[in-house]
Design a protein around this motif. Structure first.
Motif, PDB file in Angstrom:
ATOM      1  N   VAL A 148       0.944  -1.221  -0.112  1.00 36.15           N
ATOM      2  CA  VAL A 148       0.035   0.068  -0.049  1.00 36.15           C
ATOM      3  C   VAL A 148       0.769   1.412   0.210  1.00 36.15           C
ATOM      4  O   VAL A 148       1.939   1.279   0.797  1.00 36.15           O
ATOM      5  CB  VAL A 148      -0.970   0.000   1.502  1.00 36.15           C
ATOM      6  N   CYS A 149       0.514   2.152  -0.805  1.00 37.65           N
ATOM      7  CA  CYS A 149       1.175   3.465  -0.728  1.00 37.65           C
ATOM      8  C   CYS A 149       0.535   4.480   0.255  1.00 37.65           C
ATOM      9  O   CYS A 149      -0.565   4.486   0.399  1.00 37.65           O
ATOM     10  CB  CYS A 149       1.008   4.174  -2.195  1.00 37.65           C
ATOM     11  N   THR A 150       1.282   4.841   1.030  1.00 38.27           N
ATOM     12  CA  THR A 150       0.957   5.893   2.185  1.00 38.27           C
ATOM     13  C   THR A 150       2.040   7.297   2.139  1.00 38.27           C
ATOM     14  O   THR A 150       2.844   7.527   1.180  1.00 38.27           O
ATOM     15  CB  THR A 150       1.170   5.268   3.622  1.00 38.27           C
ATOM     16  N   GLU A 151       1.357   8.267   2.931  1.00 39.01           N
ATOM     17  CA  GLU A 151       2.318   9.469   3.047  1.00 39.01           C
ATOM     18  C   GLU A 151       2.893   9.470   4.409  1.00 39.01           C
ATOM     19  O   GLU A 151       3.112  10.515   4.867  1.00 39.01           O
ATOM     20  CB  GLU A 151       1.065  10.534   2.762  1.00 39.01           C
ATOM     21  N   HIS A 152       3.463   8.466   4.762  1.00 37.34           N
ATOM     22  CA  HIS A 152       4.123   8.511   5.975  1.00 37.34           C
ATOM     23  C   HIS A 152       5.451   8.829   5.549  1.00 37.34           C
ATOM     24  O   HIS A 152       6.071   8.839   4.494  1.00 37.34           O
ATOM     25  CB  HIS A 152       4.333   6.962   6.589  1.00 37.34           C
TER      26      HIS A 152
END
Length: 424
Positions: free
Chosen positions: A224-228
């Motif tokens: 999954v792509c996240t903005e962390h």
């Protein structure tokens, strides 16, 4: 703990301001807060237990296998050190006569000499147990894709890329100063995905191209792509010190930076404020806890401020929602002008300071049921130098640290946002 309905309050109830009945506002006067999306479905900084561990302890079989394989470990370490030492000497030979390896390209002869280091890289991976490396896809020719964007999930990835392509690696200049590794970087100056070319729009907005490349890499990896970002880790560590659930303190900081120009010191201050509200350390704050922390009564106005955070209507807010609400208010273009308008509205006699009477009158205008002790307490909080008057500097400093109070003022007096009408 009584509920909102117990005091006869609903979202449609009117409020009284200056003796006039004013309906609750359907929308926050500053506008709709930018959506932050749902929480990330994964925590990229946490690896669940499993595999060779059982209840965080080695089982008997794994322990015995580790002991028996110690001789193999020693053989591998000696082999790796010998190979790296050979590679170090080889690079030293290749760099003889080179005065500026970081900025001046190598000639073809010197580049050819570096091919021996590819064998060193492959031998190092062999000593680590990578006897055979299956490869998916086929790399494009250098004329079509001269730049390789490689997913870097471990320290072995760069070694493999170097072994396969002998590339000129882009790295931080400080890394060149590292012992041994720095020398290798001076000499340098996996599944293969299809070549990605930017569209006309993406050439104008490079961040969109970067986002598409990242999405394709994540899709290929099945993750999954996240903005962390790294700042999420720092927030999680700060949360642990405050006895807050560290996993619930991850806010996808890269997204918050883009939406609200948020910096880490401000986010940490908001985390401390949230932790003080969440006395049970559950990771959630209820409407009652918010009112208690603000030392204000449960009223339609405080309920509206709570709803500014609780956009999904769950009846509680987590730190991510709390952070987004405060950051939205404090970063709004009207923040400074609204603070100034609020100060002038409270300063009835126009002397440039707020007295106890002026503060009391302003507070009771919004919360008629507010007890005197609460009024005095809030005044003393704002009166930093204890001179019995609140200056503009004290007033603005307080609201900058506590933008939730400005949200209350805005809900109670939305006309403060409107420019004054000119008189002829």
């Amino acid at each position: 703990m009584e509920s909102t309905a117990d005091v006869g309050m609903s979202d449609d109830d009117p409020i009284l301001l200056n003796g006039l009945e004013t309906p609750l506002l359907a929308e926050f006067p500053l506008g709709e807060r930018p959506t932050i999306g749902p929480e990330a479905p994964v925590n990229p900084f946490h690896e669940p237990d499993g595999g060779w561990k059982t209840n965080n302890e080695w089982n008997y079989f794994q322990m015995m296998k580790s002991i028996l394989l110690i001789p193999l470990l020693l053989v591998r370490l000696v082999s790796m050190i010998t190979i790296v030492a050979f590679g170090y000497v080889w690079i030293r030979i290749c760099l003889i006569g080179v005065t500026d390896p970081l900025f001046k390209p190598f000639n073809p002869c010197r580049r050819f000499m570096l091919w021996g280091i590819r064998l060193v890289a492959r031998a190092v991976m062999f000593t680590m147990g990578y006897y055979y490396i299956p490869i998916k896809g086929k790399p494009a020719h250098r004329s079509e894709a001269p730049i390789i964007v490689s997913n870097h999930i471990g320290f072995l990835d760069p070694i493999f890329v170097f072994y396969r392509h002998l590339p000129v690696i882009v790295s931080a200049k400080e890394n060149v100063e590292m012992p041994i590794i720095g020398l290798f970087l001076q000499a340098l100056q996996v599944e293969y995905l299809p070549v990605m070319k930017p569209t006309v729009r993406e050439m104008k907005y490079p961040h969109e191209f970067a986002s598409r490349v990242r999405s394709e890499m994540a899709k290929a990896l099945g993750i999954v792509c996240t903005e962390h970002s790294f700042l999420d880790i720092k927030l999680a560590l700060a949360a642990e010190k405050l006895k807050q659930p560290s996993g619930r303190s991850l806010v996808e900081f890269a997204r918050m930076e883009k939406l609200f120009r948020l910096d880490f010191p401000t986010a940490k201050e908001y985390l401390e404020k949230f932790s003080a509200m969440d006395r049970t350390h559950s990771g959630f704050v209820t409407f009652e806890e918010l009112c208690t922390a603000l030392d204000l009564p449960r009223s339609p106005i405080t309920k509206q401020v709570f709803n500014l955070f609780d956009k999904d209507g769950h009846g509680s807010i987590n730190f991510r929602e709390f952070l987004a609400g405060l950051a939205f208010v404090s970063s709004h273009t009207s923040f400074s002008s609204t603070m100034e308008a609020a100060f002038k509205a409270c300063d009835v006699n126009g002397d440039g300071t707020l007295s106890r009477d002026e503060v009391e009158r302003s507070l009771l205008d919004i919360f008629p049921e507010l007890p005197p002790i609460t009024v005095f307490k809030l005044f003393d909080t704002l009166d930093i130098n204890h001179d019995e008057k609140i200056s503009w500097e004290e007033f603005s400093s307080f609201l900058q640290r506590n933008p939730e109070y400005l949200a209350i003022i805005i809900y109670a007096h939305p006309t403060l946002l409107k420019p004054p009408t000119s008189t002829s």
